[in-house]
Design a protein around this motif. Structure first.
Motif, PDB file in Angstrom:
ATOM      1  N   LEU A 124       1.114  -1.681  -0.027  1.00 32.97           N
ATOM      2  CA  LEU A 124       0.072   0.086  -0.106  1.00 32.97           C
ATOM      3  C   LEU A 124       0.483   1.400  -0.044  1.00 32.97           C
ATOM      4  O   LEU A 124       1.503   1.592   0.933  1.00 32.97           O
ATOM      5  CB  LEU A 124      -1.331   0.021   1.157  1.00 32.97           C
ATOM      6  CG  LEU A 124      -2.127  -0.476   1.346  1.00 32.97           C
ATOM      7  CD1 LEU A 124      -2.575  -1.031   2.821  1.00 32.97           C
ATOM      8  CD2 LEU A 124      -3.327  -0.910   0.612  1.00 32.97           C
ATOM      9  N   GLY A 125       1.009   2.069  -1.113  1.00 28.14           N
ATOM     10  CA  GLY A 125       1.688   3.270  -0.980  1.00 28.14           C
ATOM     11  C   GLY A 125       3.452   2.463  -1.175  1.00 28.14           C
ATOM     12  O   GLY A 125       3.864   2.184  -1.647  1.00 28.14           O
ATOM     13  N   LEU A 159       8.988   1.868   4.506  1.00 27.40           N
ATOM     14  CA  LEU A 159       7.801   0.821   5.545  1.00 27.40           C
ATOM     15  C   LEU A 159       8.284  -0.591   5.128  1.00 27.40           C
ATOM     16  O   LEU A 159       7.219  -1.084   4.011  1.00 27.40           O
ATOM     17  CB  LEU A 159       6.778   1.029   5.745  1.00 27.40           C
ATOM     18  CG  LEU A 159       5.794   0.263   7.089  1.00 27.40           C
ATOM     19  CD1 LEU A 159       6.993   0.855   8.438  1.00 27.40           C
ATOM     20  CD2 LEU A 159       4.988   0.286   7.293  1.00 27.40           C
ATOM     21  N   LEU A 160       8.527  -1.964   6.004  1.00 27.85           N
ATOM     22  CA  LEU A 160       8.287  -2.495   6.279  1.00 27.85           C
ATOM     23  C   LEU A 160       8.199  -3.790   7.006  1.00 27.85           C
ATOM     24  O   LEU A 160       8.858  -3.849   8.289  1.00 27.85           O
ATOM     25  CB  LEU A 160       9.869  -3.379   5.054  1.00 27.85           C
ATOM     26  CG  LEU A 160       9.383  -5.440   5.868  1.00 27.85           C
ATOM     27  CD1 LEU A 160       8.314  -6.082   4.408  1.00 27.85           C
ATOM     28  CD2 LEU A 160      10.652  -5.885   5.003  1.00 27.85           C
ATOM     29  N   GLU A 181       5.207   5.239  17.139  1.00 27.25           N
ATOM     30  CA  GLU A 181       6.009   5.994  15.883  1.00 27.25           C
ATOM     31  C   GLU A 181       5.991   4.722  14.795  1.00 27.25           C
ATOM     32  O   GLU A 181       6.139   5.247  13.796  1.00 27.25           O
ATOM     33  CB  GLU A 181       7.316   5.189  16.774  1.00 27.25           C
ATOM     34  CG  GLU A 181       8.855   5.516  15.354  1.00 27.25           C
ATOM     35  CD  GLU A 181       9.286   6.684  14.963  1.00 27.25           C
ATOM     36  OE1 GLU A 181       9.768   6.135  13.736  1.00 27.25           O
ATOM     37  OE2 GLU A 181       8.657   7.293  14.851  1.00 27.25           O
ATOM     38  N   TYR A 182       5.174   4.168  15.140  1.00 28.95           N
ATOM     39  CA  TYR A 182       4.442   3.051  13.890  1.00 28.95           C
ATOM     40  C   TYR A 182       3.734   3.863  13.189  1.00 28.95           C
ATOM     41  O   TYR A 182       3.891   3.586  11.581  1.00 28.95           O
ATOM     42  CB  TYR A 182       4.652   1.422  14.040  1.00 28.95           C
ATOM     43  CG  TYR A 182       3.702   0.782  13.364  1.00 28.95           C
ATOM     44  CD1 TYR A 182       4.314  -0.176  12.109  1.00 28.95           C
ATOM     45  CD2 TYR A 182       2.129   0.852  13.118  1.00 28.95           C
ATOM     46  CE1 TYR A 182       3.932  -0.675  11.483  1.00 28.95           C
ATOM     47  CE2 TYR A 182       1.622   0.001  12.009  1.00 28.95           C
ATOM     48  CZ  TYR A 182       3.023  -0.834  10.643  1.00 28.95           C
ATOM     49  OH  TYR A 182       1.952  -1.376   9.860  1.00 28.95           O
ATOM     50  N   GLU A 183       3.210   4.270  13.771  1.00 29.62           N
ATOM     51  CA  GLU A 183       1.881   4.682  13.116  1.00 29.62           C
ATOM     52  C   GLU A 183       2.720   6.278  11.856  1.00 29.62           C
ATOM     53  O   GLU A 183       2.060   6.101  11.081  1.00 29.62           O
ATOM     54  CB  GLU A 183       0.643   5.145  14.014  1.00 29.62           C
ATOM     55  CG  GLU A 183      -0.004   3.966  13.943  1.00 29.62           C
ATOM     56  CD  GLU A 183      -1.219   4.548  15.996  1.00 29.62           C
ATOM     57  OE1 GLU A 183      -0.945   5.293  15.956  1.00 29.62           O
ATOM     58  OE2 GLU A 183      -2.132   3.434  15.858  1.00 29.62           O
ATOM     59  N   HIS A 188       3.288   8.000   6.946  1.00 26.92           N
ATOM     60  CA  HIS A 188       4.320   8.380   5.571  1.00 26.92           C
ATOM     61  C   HIS A 188       4.786   7.723   4.142  1.00 26.92           C
ATOM     62  O   HIS A 188       4.136   8.366   3.252  1.00 26.92           O
ATOM     63  CB  HIS A 188       5.403   8.973   6.410  1.00 26.92           C
ATOM     64  CG  HIS A 188       6.815   9.255   5.643  1.00 26.92           C
ATOM     65  ND1 HIS A 188       6.916  10.214   4.685  1.00 26.92           N
ATOM     66  CD2 HIS A 188       7.801   7.956   4.586  1.00 26.92           C
ATOM     67  CE1 HIS A 188       8.455  10.649   4.053  1.00 26.92           C
ATOM     68  NE2 HIS A 188       8.465   8.459   4.440  1.00 26.92           N
ATOM     69  N   ALA A 189       4.558   6.579   5.046  1.00 28.91           N
ATOM     70  CA  ALA A 189       4.663   5.224   3.629  1.00 28.91           C
ATOM     71  C   ALA A 189       3.939   5.236   3.318  1.00 28.91           C
ATOM     72  O   ALA A 189       3.930   5.037   0.938  1.00 28.91           O
ATOM     73  CB  ALA A 189       4.988   3.995   4.647  1.00 28.91           C
ATOM     74  N   LEU A 190       2.188   5.634   3.058  1.00 24.62           N
ATOM     75  CA  LEU A 190       1.094   5.213   2.805  1.00 24.62           C
ATOM     76  C   LEU A 190       1.172   6.646   1.401  1.00 24.62           C
ATOM     77  O   LEU A 190       0.414   5.971   0.501  1.00 24.62           O
ATOM     78  CB  LEU A 190       0.310   5.504   3.616  1.00 24.62           C
ATOM     79  CG  LEU A 190      -0.668   4.086   4.852  1.00 24.62           C
ATOM     80  CD1 LEU A 190      -1.391   4.454   5.287  1.00 24.62           C
ATOM     81  CD2 LEU A 190      -0.642   2.659   3.560  1.00 24.62           C
TER      82      LEU A 190
END
Length: 197
Positions: A124-125, A159-160, A181-183, A188-190
């Motif tokens: 996704l993204g 992000l992986l 931090e994950y969110e 950012h990644a999306l």
């Protein structure tokens, strides 16, 4: 999520991932359970650890790496565990639909025309949510994961997500980060215009 109920459908799975949630089936009841762990495990794309033995396997070209040639075979390989599995037939059906829609992907290792290992997940993204991995020969899943990391780097992913740390994933560079931090990284990644294929 504002009260929306998650369902094990292609749309429901994508909605869940966008909010940092992922599904697993209860192997006894078959019920779909939804998880948002804190901390969350990720592999930094610049921090993937290649051991000396794995580096030798990669240099020797022991396995042929393929992408998206046997997605269902990889899912079934991941589900074939003596201790049982959370990958139910419904999961195979839903993620198969995501694969046909270009959202779910597999990275596979082959030798002599035989599927030896692989990993699969959803893109996704600029985020890739890795779901599971398996091997039938030594290093087959590690080579698949190394190929996945390389592909994500080349395509600008950020992000992986690997959900939970295991000793195996930790040896490859997986770390835990707090949910907030994950969110932040997920948001950012999306927003990135990346393509996996």
């Amino acid at each position: 999520m504002s009260g929306r109920r998650l369902t094990l459908t292609p749309e429901g799975v994508l909605l869940a991932y966008r909010h940092g949630i992922f599904p697993m089936a209860d192997e006894r009841s078959g019920e779909t359970l939804w998880f948002r762990p804190d901390p969350r495990a990720v592999i930094r794309l610049g921090g993937f650890h290649v051991s000396r033995s794995l580096a030798r396997t990669l240099r020797r070209g022991v396995f042929e790496v393929r992408v998206d040639t046997d997605f269902e075979g990889v899912m079934r390989g991941c589900a074939d565990r003596p201790e049982g599995t959370w990958i139910s037939e419904r999961f195979v059906e839903v993620y198969g639909a995501l694969h046909r829609a270009g959202r779910a992907h597999s990275v596979e290792t082959w030798r002599g025309g035989r599927l030896c290992g692989g990993t699969y997940g959803v893109a996704l993204g600029g985020a890739f949510m890795a779901e599971s991995m398996f091997h039938r020969e030594t290093d087959a899943s590690k080579v698949a994961l190394a190929a996945l990391v390389q592909r994500l780097r080349e395509r600008g992913f950020a992000l992986l997500d690997v959900q939970y740390v295991t000793p195996h994933l930790e040896s490859l560079g997986a770390i835990e980060i707090v949910r907030r931090e994950y969110e932040r990284r997920l948001e950012h990644a999306l927003a990135l215009p990346c393509t996996f294929a």
